[in-house]
Enzyme design. Structure first.
Site, PDB file in Angstrom:
ATOM      1  CB  THR A 128      -0.902   0.002   1.256  1.00  0.00           C
ATOM      2  OG1 THR A 128      -1.481   1.290   1.430  1.00  0.00           O
ATOM      3  CG2 THR A 128      -0.117  -0.321   2.533  1.00  0.00           C
ATOM      4  CG  ASP A 129      -1.143   5.000  -0.948  1.00  0.00           C
ATOM      5  OD1 ASP A 129      -1.656   4.388   0.010  1.00  0.00           O
ATOM      6  OD2 ASP A 129      -1.757   5.874  -1.601  1.00  0.00           O
ATOM      7  CD  GLU A 130      -3.186   3.759   4.618  1.00  0.00           C
ATOM      8  OE1 GLU A 130      -2.933   3.572   5.813  1.00  0.00           O
ATOM      9  OE2 GLU A 130      -4.340   3.844   4.177  1.00  0.00           O
ATOM     10  CE  LYS A 162      -0.197  -4.463   3.144  1.00  0.00           C
ATOM     11  NZ  LYS A 162      -0.673  -5.797   2.638  1.00  0.00           N
ATOM     12  CE1 TYR A 168      -3.328  -2.450   6.049  1.00  0.00           C
ATOM     13  CE2 TYR A 168      -3.063  -0.125   5.500  1.00  0.00           C
ATOM     14  CZ  TYR A 168      -3.228  -1.442   5.101  1.00  0.00           C
ATOM     15  OH  TYR A 168      -3.285  -1.758   3.765  1.00  0.00           O
TER      16      TYR A 168
HETATM   17  P1  NAD Z   1     -10.042  -6.896   2.880  1.00  0.00           P
HETATM   18  O1  NAD Z   1      -9.971  -6.601   4.341  1.00  0.00           O
HETATM   19  O2  NAD Z   1     -11.285  -6.616   2.131  1.00  0.00           O
HETATM   20  O3  NAD Z   1      -9.691  -8.449   2.630  1.00  0.00           O
HETATM   21  C1  NAD Z   1      -8.692  -9.118   3.337  1.00  0.00           C
HETATM   22  C2  NAD Z   1      -8.931 -10.613   3.147  1.00  0.00           C
HETATM   23  O4  NAD Z   1      -7.866 -11.310   3.830  1.00  0.00           O
HETATM   24  C3  NAD Z   1     -10.239 -11.117   3.762  1.00  0.00           C
HETATM   25  O5  NAD Z   1     -10.893 -11.983   2.871  1.00  0.00           O
HETATM   26  C4  NAD Z   1      -9.794 -11.871   5.004  1.00  0.00           C
HETATM   27  O6  NAD Z   1     -10.664 -12.933   5.368  1.00  0.00           O
HETATM   28  C5  NAD Z   1      -8.429 -12.380   4.577  1.00  0.00           C
HETATM   29  N1  NAD Z   1      -7.539 -12.648   5.725  1.00  0.00           N
HETATM   30  C6  NAD Z   1      -7.300 -11.848   6.786  1.00  0.00           C
HETATM   31  N2  NAD Z   1      -6.446 -12.444   7.636  1.00  0.00           N
HETATM   32  C7  NAD Z   1      -6.129 -13.644   7.073  1.00  0.00           C
HETATM   33  C8  NAD Z   1      -5.272 -14.704   7.461  1.00  0.00           C
HETATM   34  N3  NAD Z   1      -4.569 -14.649   8.612  1.00  0.00           N
HETATM   35  N4  NAD Z   1      -5.166 -15.779   6.662  1.00  0.00           N
HETATM   36  C9  NAD Z   1      -5.877 -15.859   5.501  1.00  0.00           C
HETATM   37  N5  NAD Z   1      -6.711 -14.890   5.097  1.00  0.00           N
HETATM   38  C10 NAD Z   1      -6.829 -13.780   5.866  1.00  0.00           C
HETATM   39  O7  NAD Z   1      -8.798  -6.133   2.243  1.00  0.00           O
HETATM   40  P2  NAD Z   1      -8.639  -5.460   0.800  1.00  0.00           P
HETATM   41  O8  NAD Z   1      -9.084  -4.061   0.866  1.00  0.00           O
HETATM   42  O9  NAD Z   1      -9.176  -6.377  -0.220  1.00  0.00           O
HETATM   43  O10 NAD Z   1      -7.036  -5.440   0.706  1.00  0.00           O
HETATM   44  C11 NAD Z   1      -6.326  -6.552   0.170  1.00  0.00           C
HETATM   45  C12 NAD Z   1      -4.838  -6.251   0.226  1.00  0.00           C
HETATM   46  O11 NAD Z   1      -4.555  -5.066  -0.517  1.00  0.00           O
HETATM   47  C13 NAD Z   1      -4.320  -5.975   1.634  1.00  0.00           C
HETATM   48  O12 NAD Z   1      -3.064  -6.570   1.757  1.00  0.00           O
HETATM   49  C14 NAD Z   1      -4.216  -4.468   1.710  1.00  0.00           C
HETATM   50  O13 NAD Z   1      -3.193  -4.088   2.600  1.00  0.00           O
HETATM   51  C15 NAD Z   1      -3.871  -4.120   0.279  1.00  0.00           C
HETATM   52  N6  NAD Z   1      -4.306  -2.804  -0.207  1.00  0.00           N
HETATM   53  C16 NAD Z   1      -5.591  -2.391  -0.046  1.00  0.00           C
HETATM   54  C17 NAD Z   1      -5.996  -1.161  -0.575  1.00  0.00           C
HETATM   55  C18 NAD Z   1      -7.419  -0.666  -0.450  1.00  0.00           C
HETATM   56  O14 NAD Z   1      -7.702   0.462  -0.788  1.00  0.00           O
HETATM   57  N7  NAD Z   1      -8.362  -1.460   0.008  1.00  0.00           N
HETATM   58  C19 NAD Z   1      -5.069  -0.373  -1.264  1.00  0.00           C
HETATM   59  C20 NAD Z   1      -3.755  -0.828  -1.399  1.00  0.00           C
HETATM   60  C21 NAD Z   1      -3.396  -2.057  -0.875  1.00  0.00           C
HETATM   61  O1  DAU Z   2      -4.085   4.032   0.648  1.00  0.00           O
HETATM   62  C1  DAU Z   2      -4.343   2.668   0.603  1.00  0.00           C
HETATM   63  C2  DAU Z   2      -5.119   2.271   1.843  1.00  0.00           C
HETATM   64  O2  DAU Z   2      -6.425   2.792   1.696  1.00  0.00           O
HETATM   65  C3  DAU Z   2      -5.159   0.769   2.066  1.00  0.00           C
HETATM   66  O3  DAU Z   2      -3.862   0.313   2.329  1.00  0.00           O
HETATM   67  C4  DAU Z   2      -6.068   0.416   3.249  1.00  0.00           C
HETATM   68  O4  DAU Z   2      -6.192  -0.987   3.373  1.00  0.00           O
HETATM   69  C5  DAU Z   2      -7.434   1.009   2.996  1.00  0.00           C
HETATM   70  O5  DAU Z   2      -8.267   0.776   4.112  1.00  0.00           O
HETATM   71  C6  DAU Z   2      -7.329   2.510   2.739  1.00  0.00           C
HETATM   72  O6  DAU Z   2      -6.940   3.223   3.938  1.00  0.00           O
HETATM   73  P1  DAU Z   2      -7.594   4.640   4.323  1.00  0.00           P
HETATM   74  O7  DAU Z   2      -7.412   4.865   5.759  1.00  0.00           O
HETATM   75  O8  DAU Z   2      -7.140   5.695   3.396  1.00  0.00           O
HETATM   76  O9  DAU Z   2      -9.132   4.304   3.939  1.00  0.00           O
HETATM   77  P2  DAU Z   2     -10.509   4.566   4.695  1.00  0.00           P
HETATM   78  O10 DAU Z   2     -11.594   4.184   3.745  1.00  0.00           O
HETATM   79  O11 DAU Z   2     -10.537   3.971   6.060  1.00  0.00           O
HETATM   80  O12 DAU Z   2     -10.518   6.137   4.858  1.00  0.00           O
HETATM   81  C7  DAU Z   2     -10.378   7.005   3.730  1.00  0.00           C
HETATM   82  C8  DAU Z   2     -10.390   8.434   4.245  1.00  0.00           C
HETATM   83  O13 DAU Z   2     -11.697   8.722   4.746  1.00  0.00           O
HETATM   84  C9  DAU Z   2      -9.433   8.679   5.397  1.00  0.00           C
HETATM   85  O14 DAU Z   2      -8.898   9.987   5.287  1.00  0.00           O
HETATM   86  C10 DAU Z   2     -10.313   8.598   6.641  1.00  0.00           C
HETATM   87  C11 DAU Z   2     -11.654   9.104   6.140  1.00  0.00           C
HETATM   88  N1  DAU Z   2     -12.851   8.519   6.794  1.00  0.00           N
HETATM   89  C12 DAU Z   2     -12.962   7.178   6.856  1.00  0.00           C
HETATM   90  C13 DAU Z   2     -14.063   6.585   7.469  1.00  0.00           C
HETATM   91  C14 DAU Z   2     -14.183   5.093   7.570  1.00  0.00           C
HETATM   92  C15 DAU Z   2     -13.846   9.360   7.301  1.00  0.00           C
HETATM   93  O15 DAU Z   2     -13.745  10.598   7.211  1.00  0.00           O
HETATM   94  N2  DAU Z   2     -14.937   8.780   7.891  1.00  0.00           N
HETATM   95  C16 DAU Z   2     -15.087   7.430   8.027  1.00  0.00           C
HETATM   96  O16 DAU Z   2     -16.093   6.980   8.609  1.00  0.00           O
END
Ligand code: NAD
Ligand code: DAU
Length: 344
Positions: free
Chosen positions: A133-135, A162, A158
């Site tokens: 992730t970019d985070e 990562k 988190y």
């Molecule tokens: P998500 O939370 O929707 O899905 C995570 C999945 O992993 C779930 O199905 C969960 O059951 C499974 N899981 C959790 N712990 C586990 C374990 N110990 N063993 C096996 N399975 C397990 O997450 P997402 O948003 O789909 O993100 C997927 C990946 O992409 C993550 O690694 C996250 O860090 C990365 N990522 C997410 C975003 C985003 O915006 N959502 C952006 C960049 C990177």
């Molecule tokens: O940048 C990539 C990341 O994006 C991934 O690595 C993470 O898995 C994914 O959860 C996401 O993280 P963020 O913290 O950016 O996403 P989130 O949807 O939780 O929040 C997006 C923005 O919105 C953040 O600035 C917090 C704000 N927010 C979020 C929630 C849930 C609110 O203002 N209100 C809310 O209720």
């Protein structure tokens, strides 16, 4: 011997993983896909209910279970491992960081160890791809972009987990010669995203005419990418990425949270009076923005779905899948929501 097209996808029942499985089976119908997922609150096999291919298999299991991982490797001999499995929500990591260390760091190391045992060093037909992730880069001020050279400066539990996982991936490449790539993507949105994350939470609350909770002043900025574009980036890096390299992936689509929420309300025909500013997230990163020129120059990847189209598709999907939404909002998530937004 496993065929060269066997993919072990971990976390494939989550948001991005399930979108990726749909994408990959459609694009490469001859690939064998093993989806290993422990089905935490965020995992939902309903996301894959239309997948009937006999080259797809689901295994319920934990990436931290080294015996199980060994069995899976021995049985299927995967050529590619794509690690999506993670605890992914920043707010949960602030409340309870421990599980983030276990899954995101230990789990990744256990997978890397299995690759090392089964693949040996210098095997370039096999690859481990870490979905990061970019985070991990921390937070930006008003200007500038994250490049692959930006120093790691994770701010939340988190992102710290990562970033640690990324360093293990790097170490297995440097020390053991494992063929690896790391992708670092910006915020994804689209179908099947769990409604604890900003966009699906706001759609879900707007549907029920509930308050839309915005942290702080709503001026924090994220770079949003439609999930299918992330899938195509992973596909390219998997097949064409240079061993050991990191690739940033982003949408060139920066938006303040308040802007996103207003767009959703407008699109859904709901009033802005639903917006409620609430207490800020601890350590809330101000701005993320990705410089995605490396993946464009080296692999020819570019985002294809503009935000206006992507958000319309996403809202449409949630409107058509309200039963899915109701089901994932029951049980554990109902309790989380209450503790996070009602009791707070
Ligand atoms: P998500 O939370 O929707 O899905 C995570 C999945 O992993 C779930 O199905 C969960 O059951 C499974 N899981 C959790 N712990 C586990 C374990 N110990 N063993 C096996 N399975 C397990 O997450 P997402 O948003 O789909 O993100 C997927 C990946 O992409 C993550 O690694 C996250 O860090 C990365 N990522 C997410 C975003 C985003 O915006 N959502 C952006 C960049 C990177
Ligand atoms: O940048 C990539 C990341 O994006 C991934 O690595 C993470 O898995 C994914 O959860 C996401 O993280 P963020 O913290 O950016 O996403 P989130 O949807 O939780 O929040 C997006 C923005 O919105 C953040 O600035 C917090 C704000 N927010 C979020 C929630 C849930 C609110 O203002 N209100 C809310 O209720």
């Amino acid at each position: 011997q496993g065929s060269p097209e066997t993919l072990l996808i971990t976390g494939g029942a989550g948001f991005i993983g399930s979108n990726f499985i749909h994408y990959i089976l459609k694009k490469y119908p001859n690939y064998k896909v093993i989806n290993l997922d422990s089905l935490t609150y965020a995992g939902n096999i309903e996301n894959l209910k239309e997948v009937e291919a006999n080259n797809y298999q689901f295994i319920k299991g934990d990436i931290c279970d080294s015996n199980l991982i060994e069995n899976v490797f021995s049985s299927f001999e995967p050529t590619y491992v794509i690690n999506f499995a993670a605890e992914s929500h920043v707010d949960r990591s602030i409340k309870d960081p421990q599980i983030f260390l276990k899954t995101n760091i230990s789990g990744t190391q256990i997978l890397l160890d299995a690759c090392k045992r089964h693949w040996g060093s210098g095997s370039h037909e096999k690859k481990f791809l870490q979905v990061s992730t970019d985070e991990v880069y921390g937070s930006l001020g008003a200007t500038g972009y994250f490049t692959e050279e930006t120093p790691l400066a994770p701010n939340s539990p988190y992102s710290a987990s990562k970033a640690s996982a990324d360093l293990y991936v790097r170490a297995y490449h440097e020390t053991f010669g494992l063929n690896v790539n790391i992708t670092r993507c910006s915020n994804n949105y689209g179908p099947y995203q769990f409604p604890e994350k900003l966009i699906p939470l706001m759609i879900s609350n707007a549907l029920e005419d509930k308050d839309l909770p915005i942290y702080g002043d709503g001026m924090n900025i994220r770079d949003w990418l439609y999930v299918e574009d992330h899938c195509s980036a992973i596909d390219l890096v998997l097949h064409q990425g240079t061993s050991g390299e990191i690739y940033n992936v982003g949408g060139y689509n920066e938006k303040a949270n308040i802007e996103i929420v207003k767009i959703i309300l407008k699109e859904m025909g709901k009033p802005t009076s639903l917006i409620k500013f609430v207490k800020d997230r601890l350590g809330h990163d101000k701005r993320y923005a990705i410089d995605a020129s490396k993946i464009k120059d080296e692999l020819g990847w570019e985002p294809t779905i503009m935000f206006e189209e992507g958000i319309r598709k996403t809202i449409g999907w949630y409107l058509q899948n309200q039963k899915w939404l109701d089901r994932v909002k029951s049980g554990e998530y109902a309790e989380y929501y209450h503790n996070m937004y009602i009791e707070k």
